[in-house]
Design a protein around this motif. Structure first.
Motif, PDB file in Angstrom:
ATOM      1  N   HIS A   1       2.741   1.583   9.394  1.00  0.00           N
ATOM      2  CA  HIS A   1       2.131   2.690   8.638  1.00  0.00           C
ATOM      3  C   HIS A   1       1.212   2.225   7.516  1.00  0.00           C
ATOM      4  O   HIS A   1       0.888   3.017   6.639  1.00  0.00           O
ATOM      5  CB  HIS A   1       3.222   3.604   8.088  1.00  0.00           C
ATOM      6  CG  HIS A   1       4.079   4.186   9.157  1.00  0.00           C
ATOM      7  ND1 HIS A   1       3.568   4.976  10.152  1.00  0.00           N
ATOM      8  CD2 HIS A   1       5.404   4.059   9.425  1.00  0.00           C
ATOM      9  CE1 HIS A   1       4.541   5.322  10.979  1.00  0.00           C
ATOM     10  NE2 HIS A   1       5.666   4.772  10.566  1.00  0.00           N
TER      11      HIS A   1
ATOM     12  N   ALA B   1      -1.645   1.950   5.412  1.00  0.00           N
ATOM     13  CA  ALA B   1      -2.856   2.752   5.310  1.00  0.00           C
ATOM     14  C   ALA B   1      -3.388   2.612   3.898  1.00  0.00           C
ATOM     15  O   ALA B   1      -2.655   2.824   2.936  1.00  0.00           O
ATOM     16  CB  ALA B   1      -2.544   4.219   5.614  1.00  0.00           C
ATOM     17  N   ALA B   2      -4.655   2.224   3.800  1.00  0.00           N
ATOM     18  CA  ALA B   2      -5.270   2.023   2.496  1.00  0.00           C
ATOM     19  C   ALA B   2      -6.201   3.196   2.229  1.00  0.00           C
ATOM     20  O   ALA B   2      -7.355   3.187   2.636  1.00  0.00           O
ATOM     21  CB  ALA B   2      -6.033   0.700   2.494  1.00  0.00           C
TER      22      ALA B   2
ATOM     23  N   LEU C   1      -6.968   7.959   6.852  1.00  0.00           N
ATOM     24  CA  LEU C   1      -6.209   9.198   7.079  1.00  0.00           C
ATOM     25  C   LEU C   1      -4.770   8.862   7.451  1.00  0.00           C
ATOM     26  O   LEU C   1      -4.044   9.691   7.969  1.00  0.00           O
ATOM     27  CB  LEU C   1      -6.854  10.010   8.211  1.00  0.00           C
ATOM     28  CG  LEU C   1      -8.210  10.628   7.892  1.00  0.00           C
ATOM     29  CD1 LEU C   1      -8.947  10.998   9.176  1.00  0.00           C
ATOM     30  CD2 LEU C   1      -8.049  11.846   6.995  1.00  0.00           C
ATOM     31  N   GLY C   2      -4.375   7.626   7.222  1.00  0.00           N
ATOM     32  CA  GLY C   2      -3.015   7.219   7.567  1.00  0.00           C
ATOM     33  C   GLY C   2      -2.981   6.413   8.844  1.00  0.00           C
ATOM     34  O   GLY C   2      -3.952   6.358   9.606  1.00  0.00           O
ATOM     35  N   ALA C   3      -1.848   5.729   9.053  1.00  0.00           N
ATOM     36  CA  ALA C   3      -1.601   5.013  10.303  1.00  0.00           C
ATOM     37  C   ALA C   3      -0.407   5.693  10.947  1.00  0.00           C
ATOM     38  O   ALA C   3       0.692   5.693  10.404  1.00  0.00           O
ATOM     39  CB  ALA C   3      -1.321   3.544  10.034  1.00  0.00           C
ATOM     40  N   LEU C   4      -0.659   6.334  12.066  1.00  0.00           N
ATOM     41  CA  LEU C   4       0.338   7.187  12.698  1.00  0.00           C
ATOM     42  C   LEU C   4       0.889   6.482  13.926  1.00  0.00           C
ATOM     43  O   LEU C   4       0.135   6.114  14.821  1.00  0.00           O
ATOM     44  CB  LEU C   4      -0.275   8.536  13.099  1.00  0.00           C
ATOM     45  CG  LEU C   4      -0.916   9.399  11.999  1.00  0.00           C
ATOM     46  CD1 LEU C   4      -0.146   9.304  10.686  1.00  0.00           C
ATOM     47  CD2 LEU C   4      -2.368   9.117  11.769  1.00  0.00           C
TER      48      LEU C   4
ATOM     49  N   VAL D   1       2.899   7.463  16.307  1.00  0.00           N
ATOM     50  CA  VAL D   1       3.154   8.194  17.551  1.00  0.00           C
ATOM     51  C   VAL D   1       1.809   8.187  18.292  1.00  0.00           C
ATOM     52  O   VAL D   1       0.797   8.625  17.733  1.00  0.00           O
ATOM     53  CB  VAL D   1       3.612   9.642  17.280  1.00  0.00           C
ATOM     54  CG1 VAL D   1       3.830  10.387  18.589  1.00  0.00           C
ATOM     55  CG2 VAL D   1       4.885   9.655  16.426  1.00  0.00           C
TER      56      VAL D   1
ATOM     57  N   ARG E   1       7.416   2.078   1.752  1.00  0.00           N
ATOM     58  CA  ARG E   1       7.973   3.228   2.505  1.00  0.00           C
ATOM     59  C   ARG E   1       7.489   3.252   3.956  1.00  0.00           C
ATOM     60  O   ARG E   1       8.010   4.031   4.757  1.00  0.00           O
ATOM     61  CB  ARG E   1       7.553   4.540   1.843  1.00  0.00           C
ATOM     62  CG  ARG E   1       8.494   5.042   0.765  1.00  0.00           C
ATOM     63  CD  ARG E   1       8.415   4.225  -0.493  1.00  0.00           C
ATOM     64  NE  ARG E   1       9.224   4.793  -1.565  1.00  0.00           N
ATOM     65  CZ  ARG E   1       9.398   4.214  -2.736  1.00  0.00           C
ATOM     66  NH1 ARG E   1       8.853   3.042  -3.001  1.00  0.00           N
ATOM     67  NH2 ARG E   1      10.145   4.798  -3.662  1.00  0.00           N
ATOM     68  N   GLY E   2       6.480   2.469   4.265  1.00  0.00           N
ATOM     69  CA  GLY E   2       5.896   2.574   5.603  1.00  0.00           C
ATOM     70  C   GLY E   2       6.141   1.357   6.481  1.00  0.00           C
ATOM     71  O   GLY E   2       6.528   1.473   7.627  1.00  0.00           O
TER      72      GLY E   2
ATOM     73  N   TYR F   1       0.827  -1.209   0.000  1.00  0.00           N
ATOM     74  CA  TYR F   1       0.000   0.000   0.000  1.00  0.00           C
ATOM     75  C   TYR F   1       0.862   1.260   0.000  1.00  0.00           C
ATOM     76  O   TYR F   1       0.539   2.247  -0.639  1.00  0.00           O
ATOM     77  CB  TYR F   1      -0.937   0.022   1.220  1.00  0.00           C
ATOM     78  CG  TYR F   1      -2.292  -0.558   0.911  1.00  0.00           C
ATOM     79  CD1 TYR F   1      -3.140   0.082   0.016  1.00  0.00           C
ATOM     80  CD2 TYR F   1      -2.716  -1.743   1.493  1.00  0.00           C
ATOM     81  CE1 TYR F   1      -4.390  -0.445  -0.279  1.00  0.00           C
ATOM     82  CE2 TYR F   1      -3.954  -2.279   1.198  1.00  0.00           C
ATOM     83  CZ  TYR F   1      -4.790  -1.618   0.313  1.00  0.00           C
ATOM     84  OH  TYR F   1      -6.019  -2.134   0.007  1.00  0.00           O
ATOM     85  N   CYS F   2       1.940   1.227   0.752  1.00  0.00           N
ATOM     86  CA  CYS F   2       2.786   2.416   0.875  1.00  0.00           C
ATOM     87  C   CYS F   2       4.078   2.259   0.078  1.00  0.00           C
ATOM     88  O   CYS F   2       5.072   2.919   0.360  1.00  0.00           O
ATOM     89  CB  CYS F   2       3.077   2.707   2.350  1.00  0.00           C
ATOM     90  SG  CYS F   2       1.594   2.764   3.366  1.00  0.00           S
TER      91      CYS F   2
END
Lengths: 358, 319
Positions: free
Chosen positions: B101, B103-104, B110-113, B115, B96-97, B92-93
């Protein structure tokens, strides 16, 4: 001497001490009006909000009150409480809410009252806004602006938690753009560019410059992000500066002209990504360089510029680079110790003489 | 609340899909094929599925470092997820994630954050945009129990409440923030009480019971859609695995974990479906077999996919 704009008055930051004639950017014949740096920022916000319904503002006390420095004054009356949105004192969520709105297609402009307070928002700005596009493999973009006043100067600072220059906090983060205009013309054109840009932009406004006046074109214009601006052409020495320090560089250049020294002034109006090419080209031409930043000395922007000069123009240097910066100390309050805290016109003159004498 | 048979079986399918995905991811990790960590969602499946099945496609979730389950519950493709875990260009990323991270955005994210609490302000901002544009969409940030002590959480609940924003704050109480038990980091036992400080409804629900979660989420989502503002939804469950796969878990007894495992939401829901005559043994076995095959295919796809081209290392930093 320019007049003092009454609604720029806040926390004792009042009258400009530099002549607007030092920096003239609008060619003769182009329809223009004189306005302050503060008004130029407000006009950029107003015009972008009129042009694009996805632009809205959020921040502390930015409504009727107009923000701590009056920048958004009158915008609330024109656009209403939905688009000029007063928030609780929650810097982190101001920045984070801007990200969320940007992710779904808005173009929010957040105001953090002082850059000094942005430590409370730095996770959202540096870890989330800056990295979301990258760590999702380009699935999203984050078109937002965070406006933050910074800086001190001229005996008007308000001590250690309201007067810092913190551009490197953000310039050190890939994924962010960091802009720091020195004039009304640049402030308007760069803020419009920042709002229209598809990346998170940290837009730093020098508090002491709010009342500085200059000519601004009447027509819509946008200046490029990621470029330095050569504010004055010269052949003997390059002074690289940003923000209020550009004015000291220009005042020094004018003074040194009387001594027959030709100074080129490069304004780093986008701090990041840094336009290394313009700095390199200038120093390859002049062979001498003075770097001037208000931020504290160690690991500061001036250090970065000096390194760029070494990388880009080492073989052309006729003298060692001189670095002028704020002291590596918290910003003091009392006049007696604030005096000399930041470089001024006299310091730039001396530094230029020093590199010329080498 | 009437829930269709189709929806009910889809809940079961997604719960099994999360479980099988996590088991496969842990297996890859134990075989040394996963860089970094796997924060498994095992034991909490009913929470993500109950919430996400109550959402529309255009509602958005904000995830955390432990969001494989949230993505699957919202409908993400397990092939692209597994590829992301292995750092592949087909993920999905685009590699890079990684696991934390995933996130679809195509299924509403809205993303997987990673922190803790960081997704809260972001979801509040998305909800603000929905409100400004007059859209009836809802934003749903997930947080673990430990997230409710962050500034993100309190600021976000406050801002959403003063503006009546369409947010459902899902607080998944899995009892632990890394090694620290929630009872050592919160004075109150019922975390939904915190909603009172913000003048919004606080609902506490059995997070092992997918139908209870669904029902509570549905009410909160509909309230948000009507413009009546946010809800705090606390789902009570347990993190069956360590903080990450292979974590030594020195802070809790095996007996404690075994006791909680008796509440496993998947066999519980399976028994319910059989007892109520909603599905036959054969139908459920077929779903399980299909999901196992899907996950095996996802692993194969991920393993066979290429890593990103080194020449693209500087891509996606700026738009």
């Amino acid at each position: 001497m320019a007049t003092v704009e009454k609604d720029a008055v806040s926390l004792g930051i009042t009258k400009p001490i530099m002549s607007p004639d030092l920096i003239v950017q609008v060619p003769p014949g182009v329809p223009a009006k004189e306005m302050s740096y503060q008004e130029a920022i407000r006009e950029a916000l107003r015009e972008e909000m009129m042009r694009d319904p996805s632009v809205f503002l959020l921040g502390e006390d930015i409504g009727k009150h107009g923000g701590a420095f009056g920048v958004t004054r009158t915008l609330y009356d024109q656009f209403g409480p939905e688009r000029v949105r007063n928030t609780p004192i929650s810097e982190n969520t101001i920045a984070g809410a801007a990200i969320g709105a940007a992710l779904v297609g808005m173009r929010p402009v957040a105001e953090i009252m002082f850059v000094d307070f942005s430590g409370l928002a730095i996770d959202q700005i540096a870890n989330q806004a800056a990295k979301l596009r990258f760590m999702t493999g380009g699935q999203c973009k984050v078109p937002m602006v965070v406006r933050m006043p910074q800086g001190g100067g001229a005996g008007k600072s308000t001590a250690a938690q309201h007067s810092q220059s913190l551009e490197v906090w953000y310039a050190h983060i890939p994924g962010l753009k960091v802009v720091f205009p020195s004039t009304p013309y640049d402030a308007k054109g760069l803020l419009k560019a920042a709002i229209r840009d598809d990346n998170p932009v940290v837009f730093l406004e020098h508090k002491f410059l709010y009342s500085f006046r200059g000519l601004v074109p009447e027509e819509d214009y946008v200046l490029p992000l990621g470029k330095c601006d050569v504010k004055r052409q010269g052949s003997d020495v390059t002074v690289v500066a940003s923000g209020y320090m550009v004015w000291h560089a220009m005042a020094a250049a004018k003074q040194l002209e009387q001594e027959g020294i030709s100074v080129e002034v490069v304004d780093v109006c986008t701090i990041s990504p840094l336009d290394e090419e313009t700095i390199g080209r200038s120093v390859r031409k002049t062979g001498r360089a003075v770097v001037v930043a208000e931020a504290v000395r160690s690991y500061g922007p001036a250090s970065e510029w000096a390194m760029v000069i070494i990388e880009q123009a080492f073989d052309y240097l006729k003298a060692p680079i001189v670095r002028l910066t704020g002291r590596f100390a918290p910003v003091p309050f009392a006049d007696s110790i604030e005096k000399g805290f930041w470089p001024d016109t006299g310091d730039v003159v001396q530094a230029v003489r020093q590199v010329m004498a080498y | 609340m009437e829930i269709s048979r189709e929806t009910t079986l889809e809940m079961y399918r997604r719960m099994v899909r999360i479980r099988e995905f996590e088991l496969a991811a842990i297996d890859l990790f134990k075989r040394g094929m996963v860089k970094g960590a796997i924060h498994a969602y095992i034991g909490q499946e009913a929470s993500a599925v109950g919430v996400c099945m109550a959402l529309r496609h255009d509602d958005l979730i904000a995830g955390t470092h432990r969001s494989h389950g949230h993505n699957i519950a919202k409908g993400a493709d397990t092939k692209k997820m597994m590829a992301e875990i292995l750092g592949k260009e087909t993920g999905y990323c685009k590699g890079r994630g990684g696991s934390m991270h995933i996130a679809a955005f195509e299924t509403g994210s809205l993303g997987a954050l990673a922190v803790v609490g960081a997704g809260i302000p972001i979801a509040v901002g998305a909800a603000l945009a929905f409100k400004l544009r007059g859209e009836d969409r809802v934003a749903v940030p997930f947080t673990g129990d430990a997230g409710c002590n962050t500034g993100n959480w309190h600021e976000g609940l406050n801002m959403a409440s003063i503006w009546d924003l369409p947010v459902v704050f899902v607080l998944e109480n899995n009892q632990y923030g890394v090694s620290t038990r929630i009872t050592n980091s919160c004075k109150i036992k019922d975390l939904s009480l915190r909603a009172q400080s913000y003048g919004i409804p606080g609902v506490r629900v059995d997070g092992f019971d997918v139908l209870a979660v669904y029902q509570a989420a549905k009410e909160a989502v509909e309230r948000a859609r009507r413009g009546e503002g946010p809800t705090l939804l606390v789902t009570e469950s347990y993190r069956f695995e360590g903080h990450y796969a292979g974590e030594p878990e020195v802070y809790r007894d095996r007996a404690e974990v075994q006791e909680w495992r008796k509440k496993d939401p998947i066999p519980r829901f399976r028994n319910y479906l059989l007892e109520e005559g909603i599905a036959s043994e054969g139908e459920l076995a077929a779903i399980e077999a299909e999901v196992r095959q899907e996950i095996a295919d996802a692993v194969k796809f991920a393993q066979e996919s290429p890593q990103p081209d080194p020449a693209t290392a500087m891509d996606y930093i700026y738009a």
